[in-house]
Write an enzyme that holds these catalytic residues in place. Structure first.
Site, PDB file in Angstrom:
ATOM      1  N   LYS A 117     -21.788   5.665 -16.109  1.00  0.00           N
ATOM      2  CA  LYS A 117     -22.136   6.706 -15.147  1.00  0.00           C
ATOM      3  C   LYS A 117     -21.619   6.339 -13.754  1.00  0.00           C
ATOM      4  O   LYS A 117     -21.600   5.166 -13.382  1.00  0.00           O
ATOM      5  CB  LYS A 117     -23.657   6.865 -15.139  1.00  0.00           C
ATOM      6  CG  LYS A 117     -24.204   8.044 -14.349  1.00  0.00           C
ATOM      7  CD  LYS A 117     -25.715   8.106 -14.553  1.00  0.00           C
ATOM      8  CE  LYS A 117     -26.356   9.253 -13.801  1.00  0.00           C
ATOM      9  NZ  LYS A 117     -27.826   9.312 -14.047  1.00  0.00           N
ATOM     10  N   SER A 198     -29.230  14.207 -15.167  1.00  0.00           N
ATOM     11  CA  SER A 198     -28.134  13.615 -14.400  1.00  0.00           C
ATOM     12  C   SER A 198     -27.223  12.695 -15.195  1.00  0.00           C
ATOM     13  O   SER A 198     -26.076  12.495 -14.808  1.00  0.00           O
ATOM     14  CB  SER A 198     -28.681  12.888 -13.172  1.00  0.00           C
ATOM     15  OG  SER A 198     -29.200  11.629 -13.483  1.00  0.00           O
ATOM     16  N   SER A 222     -33.524  11.404 -17.196  1.00  0.00           N
ATOM     17  CA  SER A 222     -32.066  11.516 -17.070  1.00  0.00           C
ATOM     18  C   SER A 222     -31.273  10.825 -18.158  1.00  0.00           C
ATOM     19  O   SER A 222     -30.065  11.012 -18.232  1.00  0.00           O
ATOM     20  CB  SER A 222     -31.617  10.979 -15.709  1.00  0.00           C
ATOM     21  OG  SER A 222     -31.867  11.936 -14.728  1.00  0.00           O
TER      22      SER A 222
END
Length: 537
Positions: A117, A198, A222
């Site tokens: 990420k 996210s 998330s």
């Protein structure tokens, strides 16, 4: 890492031509490097075995995934899961191939491409931006702990995944998977559906086989929610199990990094490479004596036999009939596999956890300080504080605020709680979620874990009004800092729904055993279909 839930409550059409083309991407005949189509959805264990047998090299596998990223993510359905490809990925792969020949392998991830990420610092030619143009050009001087451990394990750092900008904290209106720098991530099961929360880029990348595995982060939902929405496995570890040095954090008392993968075994392999004490993260000191370098030894296809599993129905059921139906089928699988299901086994504080104003205090207090700390320490010509970040967004509204307002950041900046107020609020969160919450119900019924639907089937992407939200199960583990794992459980009209296993601190071995056994009995995961927006629901 969802930092957008700071209030007391919750938070292009593609035609048939794309559908026809997508069929070719699901199982391509071959790519330019001669890599067999059977690599589609191949797990880490089999990839490692093929490498050991000389059937494929790290260079070929890396090129295979780069080809898929170009065909599926950049073009074709345009998933926008990958925000940046590592320009040195092929060089890393060549080096690891040479090392294998000369010295053998470092471990089960040797030569396997992994995506992380865009919250993890990498000391290379990639940026670390949280999806924001404010940090464009930011190249940290050292790797984050997570990235350093992946490299040490021999993984090829393939690139970085898209996310909800600033992990969802920029706006109070939720836009899952959208960032100014990366655009809108799409769900590979239905291209007009939300990828959810996210770590959406990491979940979509794992689901669409753009990497061997991916790394996400979670504050509240998330990892669990996008893994559920994209029919993959997501592990949200105990806070402190994985070091967060060099990671852009939002709420350190809740933040975790964790693996997102296509199988429980894959997730367990990756988890074992990431754990351990981190000198840059004081929270990891508590993990001494609790972490394991090999979590696959806890996997047991018969692991549900004799287990006691509770079903907390208040709050965590009832928000989606489709999710409830799939969860009920999953509960029957648990029973048939030999588990004792205690139903109901309520979390007495569930309603309080969902509505407590103390979460506002904790998140606002920690976000402001975490952002200020990261921005002030990171070299480069960029905002050095939350105040400057807000000013940058205003000055660049045409790029940064095209679809979202920054009322989330502005609210955090405006709220000014004292340390005493913060510590009292954090203690309340921990009491409600731990002693009177998860731990209480586990003790009361002598349970190994709790299960509940992870979240509803993904709703439609709505950049104008923001995504709809009906409910999920992440809050108890989020506020407690406890572990949870979501596993694919089924589909509603082709849209994925996961099942969450939740437990007490450091119970990852138990949760992985239960999740693996459920996975082996249910076999619920399917390959993505890449359905266009105008096909079906």
């Amino acid at each position: 890492m969802t930092i957008g839930r700071i209030t007391a409550g919750r938070r292009g059409v593609l035609g048939f031509a794309v559908a026809a083309a997508a069929a070719r991407w699901i199982a391509p005949e071959a790519n330019a490097n001669g890599v067999a189509p059977s690599l589609d959805d191949t797990d880490i264990t089999e990839l490692a075995q093929r490498m050991a047998a000389g059937q494929i090299t790290a260079q070929q596998l890396t090129q295979y995934y780069l080809h898929r990223i170009d065909s599926i993510d950049r073009r074709g359905p345009g998933l926008h899961a990958v925000i940046e490809v590592n320009p040195d990925a092929m060089r890393e792969a060549r080096r690891l191939d040479a090392e294998r020949s000369a010295h053998g392998v470092r471990g089960p991830l040797h030569g396997l491409p992994v995506l992380v990420k865009d919250l993890f610092d990498t000391a290379d030619r990639m940026h670390t931006t949280a999806g924001s143009y404010a940090l464009e050009g930011s190249r940290p001087q050292s790797d984050s702990t997570v990235v350093a451990r992946l490299r040490a394990a021999g993984a090829v750092l393939l690139g970085k995944t898209n996310l909800s900008e600033w992990a969802g904290g920029i706006s109070l209106t939720h836009h899952a998977g959208w960032s100014a720098r990366g655009g809108q991530t799409r769900n590979p099961y239905k291209l007009d559906r939300s990828p959810s929360e996210s770590s959406s880029g990491s979940a979509v990348a794992a689901a669409a086989n753009l990497c061997a595995a991916a790394i996400g982060t979670e504050t509240n939902g998330s990892i669990l929610d996008p893994a559920s929405a994209n029919s993959v496995v997501g592990v949200k570890p105990t806070v402190g199990l994985i070091g967060r040095g060099g990671m852009i954090q939002g709420v350190p008392s809740q933040d975790s990094a964790g693996p997102i993968a296509r199988t429980v075994r894959d997730a367990a392999i990756v988890l074992g490479t990431l754990v351990g004490v981190d000198e840059r993260d004081p929270a990891t000191a508590a993990s001494r004596g609790h972490f394991h370098l090999d979590y696959t030894r806890f996997l047991d296809a018969d692991g549900l036999r004799g287990a006691r599993i509770g079903v907390p129905r208040q709050v965590y059921f009832g928000y989606s009939n489709h999710a409830d139906d799939i969860a009920e089928q999953a509960i029957e699988v648990l029973r048939n596999a030999g588990a004792t299901v205690v139903d109901p086994a309520e979390i007495a504080t569930a309603q309080q956890l969902d509505e407590t104003p103390t979460s506002v205090v904790v998140q606002a207090y920690e976000i402001k300080r975490a952002f200020n700390t990261y921005l002030s320490r990171t070299p480069g010509d960029h905002p050095r504080s939350l105040t400057e970040l807000i000013e940058f967004n205003r000055a660049n509204a045409d790029r940064e605020l095209r679809y979202v307002r920054q009322d989330g950041l502005e609210a955090v900046q405006a709220l000014d709680y004292t340390e005493t107020e913060y510590r009292e609020a954090l203690a309340t969160n921990h009491r409600l979620s731990r002693d009177e919450g998860i731990d209480a119900v586990l003790r009361q019924h002598r349970l190994d874990a709790l299960v509940m639907p992870s979240t509803a089937p993904p709703g439609k992407i709505d950049l104008v009004n923001g995504d709809s939200y009906s409910g999920d199960s992440s809050t108890p583990a989020a506020l407690a800092g406890y572990p949870a794992i979501t596993v694919p459980a089924g589909f509603a009209f082709g849209l994925p729904v996961g099942l969450t296993f939740m437990g007490t601190a450091w119970s990852e071995p138990v949760l992985l055993r239960l999740a693996y056994a459920y996975e082996q009995h249910s076999k619920a995961r399917r390959l993505p279909s890449y359905r266009p927006a105008d096909v079906g629901l």
